[in-house]
Design an enzyme around this catalytic site. Sequence first.
Site, PDB file in Angstrom:
ATOM      1  N   ALA A 239      29.031  19.915  30.248  1.00 17.67           N
ATOM      2  CA  ALA A 239      29.285  20.235  29.226  1.00 17.67           C
ATOM      3  C   ALA A 239      29.914  21.681  28.554  1.00 17.67           C
ATOM      4  CB  ALA A 239      29.653  19.412  27.696  1.00 17.67           C
ATOM      5  N   ALA A 240      29.147  22.328  28.549  1.00 18.95           N
ATOM      6  CA  ALA A 240      29.582  23.882  28.157  1.00 18.95           C
ATOM      7  C   ALA A 240      29.769  24.147  28.601  1.00 18.95           C
ATOM      8  CB  ALA A 240      27.906  24.310  27.312  1.00 18.95           C
ATOM      9  N   PRO A 241      31.104  25.497  28.579  1.00 18.35           N
ATOM     10  CA  PRO A 241      30.859  25.761  27.271  1.00 18.35           C
ATOM     11  C   PRO A 241      32.113  24.952  26.951  1.00 18.35           C
ATOM     12  CG  PRO A 241      32.579  27.546  28.431  1.00 18.35           C
ATOM     13  CD  PRO A 241      31.544  26.477  29.519  1.00 18.35           C
TER      14      PRO A 241
ATOM     15  N   ASP B  71      18.630  17.849  29.770  1.00 15.18           N
ATOM     16  CA  ASP B  71      18.607  17.919  31.434  1.00 15.18           C
ATOM     17  C   ASP B  71      18.962  16.462  31.891  1.00 15.18           C
ATOM     18  OD1 ASP B  71      18.103  18.225  34.222  1.00 15.18           O
ATOM     19  OD2 ASP B  71      15.929  18.455  33.677  1.00 15.18           O
TER      20      ASP B  71
ATOM     21  N   ASP C  19      30.654  17.737  35.144  1.00 11.57           N
ATOM     22  CA  ASP C  19      31.135  19.896  35.877  1.00 11.57           C
ATOM     23  C   ASP C  19      30.225  20.238  36.582  1.00 11.57           C
ATOM     24  OD1 ASP C  19      33.609  21.275  36.062  1.00 11.57           O
ATOM     25  OD2 ASP C  19      33.313  21.850  34.140  1.00 11.57           O
TER      26      ASP C  19
ATOM     27  N   CYS D 138      34.269  23.666  40.286  1.00  7.17           N
ATOM     28  CA  CYS D 138      35.096  24.352  41.199  1.00  7.17           C
ATOM     29  C   CYS D 138      34.241  25.581  42.001  1.00  7.17           C
ATOM     30  CB  CYS D 138      35.214  26.223  40.121  1.00  7.17           C
ATOM     31  SG  CYS D 138      33.203  26.401  39.602  1.00  7.17           S
TER      32      CYS D 138
HETATM   33  C1  LIG Z   1      30.665  24.100  35.326  1.00  7.64           C
HETATM   34  S1  LIG Z   1      29.402  24.535  34.285  1.00  7.64           S
HETATM   35  C2  LIG Z   1      30.023  22.987  33.075  1.00  7.64           C
HETATM   36  C3  LIG Z   1      32.117  23.798  32.072  1.00  7.64           C
HETATM   37  C4  LIG Z   1      32.572  22.436  31.371  1.00  7.64           C
HETATM   38  N1  LIG Z   1      32.433  21.860  31.564  1.00  7.64           N
HETATM   39  C5  LIG Z   1      33.454  23.171  30.962  1.00  7.64           C
HETATM   40  O1  LIG Z   1      34.542  22.607  31.425  1.00  7.64           O
HETATM   41  O2  LIG Z   1      33.680  23.570  29.977  1.00  7.64           O
HETATM   42  C6  LIG Z   1      28.379  23.758  34.978  1.00  7.64           C
HETATM   43  C7  LIG Z   1      27.326  23.894  32.883  1.00  7.64           C
HETATM   44  O3  LIG Z   1      25.905  23.006  33.801  1.00  7.64           O
HETATM   45  C8  LIG Z   1      25.377  23.166  33.129  1.00  7.64           C
HETATM   46  N2  LIG Z   1      23.273  22.466  33.489  1.00  7.64           N
HETATM   47  C9  LIG Z   1      23.166  22.861  34.647  1.00  7.64           C
HETATM   48  N3  LIG Z   1      22.396  22.702  34.905  1.00  7.64           N
HETATM   49  C10 LIG Z   1      22.312  21.298  34.210  1.00  7.64           C
HETATM   50  C11 LIG Z   1      21.439  19.991  33.771  1.00  7.64           C
HETATM   51  N4  LIG Z   1      19.856  20.021  35.050  1.00  7.64           N
HETATM   52  N5  LIG Z   1      21.869  19.504  32.997  1.00  7.64           N
HETATM   53  C12 LIG Z   1      22.679  19.664  32.406  1.00  7.64           C
HETATM   54  N6  LIG Z   1      23.396  20.825  32.519  1.00  7.64           N
HETATM   55  C13 LIG Z   1      23.367  21.444  33.935  1.00  7.64           C
HETATM   56  C14 LIG Z   1      24.755  24.549  33.236  1.00  7.64           C
HETATM   57  O4  LIG Z   1      24.577  25.191  31.441  1.00  7.64           O
HETATM   58  C15 LIG Z   1      26.634  24.744  32.736  1.00  7.64           C
HETATM   59  O5  LIG Z   1      26.969  24.922  31.003  1.00  7.64           O
END
Ligand SMILES: C[S@@+](CC[C@H](N)C(=O)[O-])C[C@H]1O[C@@H](n2cnc3c(N)ncnc32)[C@H](O)[C@@H]1O
Length: 422
Positions: A244-246, A292, A311, A364
Site C-alpha cells: 500500500a505505501a505510500p 509481508d 501494486d 509500473c
Molecule cells: C509500487 S509500491 C506501492 C505503491 C502504492 N500502492 C501507492 O499507490 O502509493 C510497492 C510497495 O511494495 C512494498 N513491498 C515490497 N515487498 C513487500 C512484501 N513482501 N510485502 C508487502 N509489501 C511489500 C514496498 O515497501 C512498496 O511500498
Amino acid sequence: MRADAARVLDAVMHRGRSLKVELSTAQSRIDDGRDRALLEAMVMAALRNRADYEATLKSWLPRPLGQRDSELRALLYAGLAQLDVMGLPSHAAVDATVEAARLLKRTHQAGLVNAVLRRATREALVRADAQAGWPQWLLQHLHADWPGDIDAILRASRVSPPMWLRVNHRKTDRDAYAARLREQGMDVRMPDHPADALLLETPVAVSALPGFGEGLVSVQDGSAQQIADAFALKAGMRVLDACAAPGGKTAHLLEREPGLQVIAADIDARRLRRVEEGLQRLDLSAQTLVADATQPDAWWDGRPFDAILIDAPCSATGILRRQPDILLHRRAEDVAALAALQSRMLDALWSMLATGGTLVYATCSILRGENDRQIRAFLQRTPAAQLEPLDAAFGHDTGFGRQRLPGEDGMDGFFYARLRKQ
Ligand SMILES: C[S@@+](CC[C@H](N)C(=O)[O-])C[C@H]1O[C@@H](n2cnc3c(N)ncnc32)[C@H](O)[C@@H]1O
C-alpha cells in the site's frame, strides 16, 4: 543551491546513492519551497540528459575529468541542464554555477566551469546516441519485449512528466477545482480519462495547490488512477491493499467508497506511516498493517477478502522519467528477483481472496516478465483464476492484461490485470 545539486548528483552518479534519499535530505535543509522545487528540477534534468552532457564534456574538455573531479563533473551537468532544458536565464545560470564551484571549494576550477557554460550558451551541445546511458541488459529486454517501440520508450523516459492531480470528489469536483486552479493562473486540462484527473503541463509545488492540506486534491499519475476503476466497490467490502505505501491507491479506493473496510499493508513500516498521513489529510480511514505479503500465516486472521490489490514492487522501468537513477543502479539480476517475489505474492494473496472476489495485479514496469508473462504463468498454475477484460481506453491489450508504455497519453508506463476467483 547549485552546490547542493552537484553534491546530490555526485552521490547518485558516482557513489551509488539513492536519488530519493539524497534529494530529500538536501531539500530538508532548504527553507524556500521554490528553491526546493528548483533543486529537484535541476537534479532530474541533469540525470535524464546525462548521456548528452557526458558526450559534450568529452568533446569539449582537453582531458577527461578524473575521479577526484567527480563533484566538478556533477556541477557541470547541473549547469548544462539549466541552459539546455530548464530554460533559465543564461547569465544567471552561468554566474550562479560558477559561484557554486567556489562554494564547493573548487575556486581553481571556477574558470573551467565558466568557460564550459559560456560555450554552451553559444554552441549546440553534443548529443549522444539515444541508447547511451542505458544498461545493456535493459536494452536487451526492450528489444525482446517492445521491438517496435524502443525509440519512443527511450524518448519518453527522459521527458519531464506533467503533474497529474486526483480530485477528491468527496470534497469537491473536477470543474470546481479546475476553476480554482485557473483563478491562480494555472493552465489546467481536464482529460476524458481517468474520471478524477486534472492535468497541469507545468508542475507546481504541492503547497501551491489550493486546499491540498484540507484534502481536496492529491498528486498521482493518471496511470495509477486507473486502478480504482478496476474494482466494483461497495460499502462494507473487505479490501486488502497488500503493497500500500505510500498510499496513493488506498486513498483513491476510499475516496470512491469510504464505507470499505480496507487493510493497507506494507512490509516497510516507515513508508506505511506515509499512508497514515495521507489518509488523515483526506479524512479517510483504513487499518494499516506492517505485513509481508508473501507470509500471510504471520498476520492473516483467515477471513477472506472481497478485493485484493497487488501494486507490486517492480523494476519501475515505466517511470524512468521520475526515477532516472534506476538506469544507473538497477541490475539485471534484480529483475529476476523481483519477478520471483511478484510470483510468490500472487500465490500467497490468491489464497486470501473470497470466491467471486477480484484481485488486481499492477506494476509500473514495462517488462513482460513482470507483467503479462507473470499473469500468463499464474493463470496456468491457478485453474480457479479467470482473467477479466479491462478498460479498452488504457494502453495496449497484451492478452494477459493492459500495458501503457511511458509517455502514452502523458502518463507513466504501467501494467495491470484483473482476475476473478471462480
Ligand atoms: C509500487 S509500491 C506501492 C505503491 C502504492 N500502492 C501507492 O499507490 O502509493 C510497492 C510497495 O511494495 C512494498 N513491498 C515490497 N515487498 C513487500 C512484501 N513482501 N510485502 C508487502 N509489501 C511489500 C514496498 O515497501 C512498496 O511500498
